[in-house]
Design a protein around this motif. Sequence first.
Motif, PDB file in Angstrom:
ATOM      1  N   ALA A   1      49.839  45.234  34.032  1.00 38.58           N
ATOM      2  CA  ALA A   1      49.990  46.350  34.952  1.00 38.58           C
ATOM      3  C   ALA A   1      48.969  46.280  36.083  1.00 38.58           C
ATOM      4  N   GLU A   2      49.371  46.748  37.269  1.00 39.36           N
ATOM      5  CA  GLU A   2      48.453  46.781  38.407  1.00 39.36           C
ATOM      6  C   GLU A   2      47.212  47.616  38.087  1.00 39.36           C
ATOM      7  N   SER A   3      47.374  48.663  37.315  1.00 35.32           N
ATOM      8  CA  SER A   3      46.245  49.534  36.976  1.00 35.32           C
ATOM      9  C   SER A   3      45.173  48.800  36.161  1.00 35.32           C
ATOM     10  N   GLN A   4      45.490  47.608  35.638  1.00 38.27           N
ATOM     11  CA  GLN A   4      44.532  46.823  34.863  1.00 38.27           C
ATOM     12  C   GLN A   4      43.957  45.657  35.672  1.00 38.27           C
ATOM     13  N   ILE A   5      44.196  45.641  36.979  1.00 34.29           N
ATOM     14  CA  ILE A   5      43.793  44.497  37.806  1.00 34.29           C
ATOM     15  C   ILE A   5      42.273  44.367  37.954  1.00 34.29           C
ATOM     16  N   GLY A   6      41.546  45.421  37.661  1.00 34.98           N
ATOM     17  CA  GLY A   6      40.089  45.380  37.748  1.00 34.98           C
ATOM     18  C   GLY A   6      39.482  44.285  36.885  1.00 34.98           C
ATOM     19  N   THR A   7      40.076  44.013  35.714  1.00 34.93           N
ATOM     20  CA  THR A   7      39.556  42.958  34.847  1.00 34.93           C
ATOM     21  C   THR A   7      39.732  41.587  35.503  1.00 34.93           C
ATOM     22  N   THR A   8      40.827  41.415  36.239  1.00 35.71           N
ATOM     23  CA  THR A   8      41.045  40.152  36.942  1.00 35.71           C
ATOM     24  C   THR A   8      40.030  39.992  38.066  1.00 35.71           C
ATOM     25  N   TYR A   9      39.762  41.075  38.809  1.00 35.15           N
ATOM     26  CA  TYR A   9      38.751  40.992  39.864  1.00 35.15           C
ATOM     27  C   TYR A   9      37.352  40.784  39.291  1.00 35.15           C
ATOM     28  N   ASP A  10      37.073  41.316  38.105  1.00 37.00           N
ATOM     29  CA  ASP A  10      35.789  41.034  37.454  1.00 37.00           C
ATOM     30  C   ASP A  10      35.660  39.536  37.206  1.00 37.00           C
ATOM     31  N   PHE A  11      36.730  38.912  36.711  1.00 36.74           N
ATOM     32  CA  PHE A  11      36.739  37.464  36.483  1.00 36.74           C
ATOM     33  C   PHE A  11      36.519  36.718  37.798  1.00 36.74           C
ATOM     34  N   ILE A  12      37.244  37.106  38.845  1.00 36.73           N
ATOM     35  CA  ILE A  12      37.130  36.443  40.149  1.00 36.73           C
ATOM     36  C   ILE A  12      35.701  36.544  40.679  1.00 36.73           C
ATOM     37  N   ASN A  13      35.137  37.748  40.668  1.00 33.95           N
ATOM     38  CA  ASN A  13      33.796  37.951  41.220  1.00 33.95           C
ATOM     39  C   ASN A  13      32.724  37.214  40.420  1.00 33.95           C
ATOM     40  N   LYS A  14      32.875  37.151  39.096  1.00 38.89           N
ATOM     41  CA  LYS A  14      31.904  36.427  38.268  1.00 38.89           C
ATOM     42  C   LYS A  14      32.033  34.920  38.457  1.00 38.89           C
ATOM     43  N   THR A  15      33.271  34.456  38.629  1.00 35.04           N
ATOM     44  CA  THR A  15      33.524  33.018  38.724  1.00 35.04           C
ATOM     45  C   THR A  15      33.300  32.474  40.132  1.00 35.04           C
ATOM     46  N   TYR A  16      33.744  33.216  41.145  1.00 33.17           N
ATOM     47  CA  TYR A  16      33.739  32.709  42.521  1.00 33.17           C
ATOM     48  C   TYR A  16      32.849  33.507  43.466  1.00 33.17           C
ATOM     49  N   GLY A  17      32.316  34.643  43.011  1.00 34.32           N
ATOM     50  CA  GLY A  17      31.523  35.500  43.882  1.00 34.32           C
ATOM     51  C   GLY A  17      32.428  36.357  44.760  1.00 34.32           C
ATOM     52  N   VAL A  18      31.835  37.327  45.403  1.00 35.48           N
ATOM     53  CA  VAL A  18      32.593  38.194  46.304  1.00 35.48           C
ATOM     54  C   VAL A  18      32.920  37.403  47.563  1.00 35.48           C
ATOM     55  N   ARG A  19      34.164  37.384  47.960  1.00 31.66           N
ATOM     56  CA  ARG A  19      34.632  36.649  49.141  1.00 31.66           C
ATOM     57  C   ARG A  19      34.854  37.621  50.293  1.00 31.66           C
ATOM     58  N   PRO A  20      34.901  37.124  51.530  1.00 31.53           N
ATOM     59  CA  PRO A  20      35.104  38.029  52.671  1.00 31.53           C
ATOM     60  C   PRO A  20      36.518  38.611  52.726  1.00 31.53           C
ATOM     61  N   ILE A  21      37.459  37.985  52.015  1.00 29.73           N
ATOM     62  CA  ILE A  21      38.844  38.446  52.046  1.00 29.73           C
ATOM     63  C   ILE A  21      39.510  38.066  50.728  1.00 29.73           C
ATOM     64  N   ASP A  22      40.422  38.915  50.296  1.00 35.78           N
ATOM     65  CA  ASP A  22      41.340  38.485  49.250  1.00 35.78           C
ATOM     66  C   ASP A  22      42.724  39.004  49.600  1.00 35.78           C
ATOM     67  N   ILE A  23      43.696  38.327  49.048  1.00 34.30           N
ATOM     68  CA  ILE A  23      45.094  38.617  49.356  1.00 34.30           C
ATOM     69  C   ILE A  23      45.819  38.842  48.039  1.00 34.30           C
ATOM     70  N   GLU A  24      46.535  39.952  47.952  1.00 39.62           N
ATOM     71  CA  GLU A  24      47.422  40.174  46.818  1.00 39.62           C
ATOM     72  C   GLU A  24      48.850  40.076  47.332  1.00 39.62           C
ATOM     73  N   TYR A  25      49.706  39.490  46.513  1.00 47.24           N
ATOM     74  CA  TYR A  25      51.125  39.430  46.849  1.00 47.24           C
ATOM     75  C   TYR A  25      51.899  40.066  45.708  1.00 47.24           C
ATOM     76  N   TRP A  26      52.624  41.121  46.059  1.00 46.62           N
ATOM     77  CA  TRP A  26      53.440  41.840  45.093  1.00 46.62           C
ATOM     78  C   TRP A  26      54.902  41.469  45.352  1.00 46.62           C
ATOM     79  N   ASN A  27      55.471  40.662  44.484  1.00 51.67           N
ATOM     80  CA  ASN A  27      56.850  40.220  44.647  1.00 51.67           C
ATOM     81  C   ASN A  27      57.833  41.392  44.562  1.00 51.67           C
ATOM     82  N   ASP A  28      57.560  42.329  43.646  1.00 51.90           N
ATOM     83  CA  ASP A  28      58.444  43.482  43.452  1.00 51.90           C
ATOM     84  C   ASP A  28      57.575  44.701  43.141  1.00 51.90           C
TER      85      ASP A  28
END
Length: 155
Positions: free
Chosen positions: A110-137
């Motif tokens: 669920a989108e409401s659980q996306i915070g855990t994915t961003y925690d992974f991204i920020n820990k692994t890659y650091g905070v970036r100047p931009i991110d892009i989400e694509y919602w197919n539906d």
Amino acid sequence: MRTYQVDTVEKEEIKLVGFSITESLNNVLETKIVRTLREDLTNRMIEIENRKGPGVFLIQIYPHDGQWTPHVPFQHVVAFEVTSYGEIPTGMITHTVSPGQFIKIIHKGAESQIGTTYDFINKTYGVRPIDIEYWNDIHTLENQNGEIDIYIPTK
């Protein structure tokens, strides 16, 4: 522990038409303004010339000083991709994402659980100047088996 599918991909320039706001993450979560903009955008999709498809992009552009926190306002662009810019509907903007190499991470759930994915991204890659989400539906965003593609620049 959750595992993520991670790939490196080349993206061409992305031309977008939609809405833009500057708000903090805390305000976005509290007011649900991005959800409202997403709904308004899809209700007006017929007005957007040269639209590529039904998927919606969320571009999040963070402050360039690297001092981002959930209280700091940053730009959110909710938009459809277009093949070329035509007449821009009233109240909408254009935005172009430069081509380049991106890390693609698929958020599953669920989108409401996306915070855990961003925690992974920020820990692994650091905070970036931009991110892009694509919602197919956008109608399946709260499904437990839903997927959201997230792209972050490699550099």
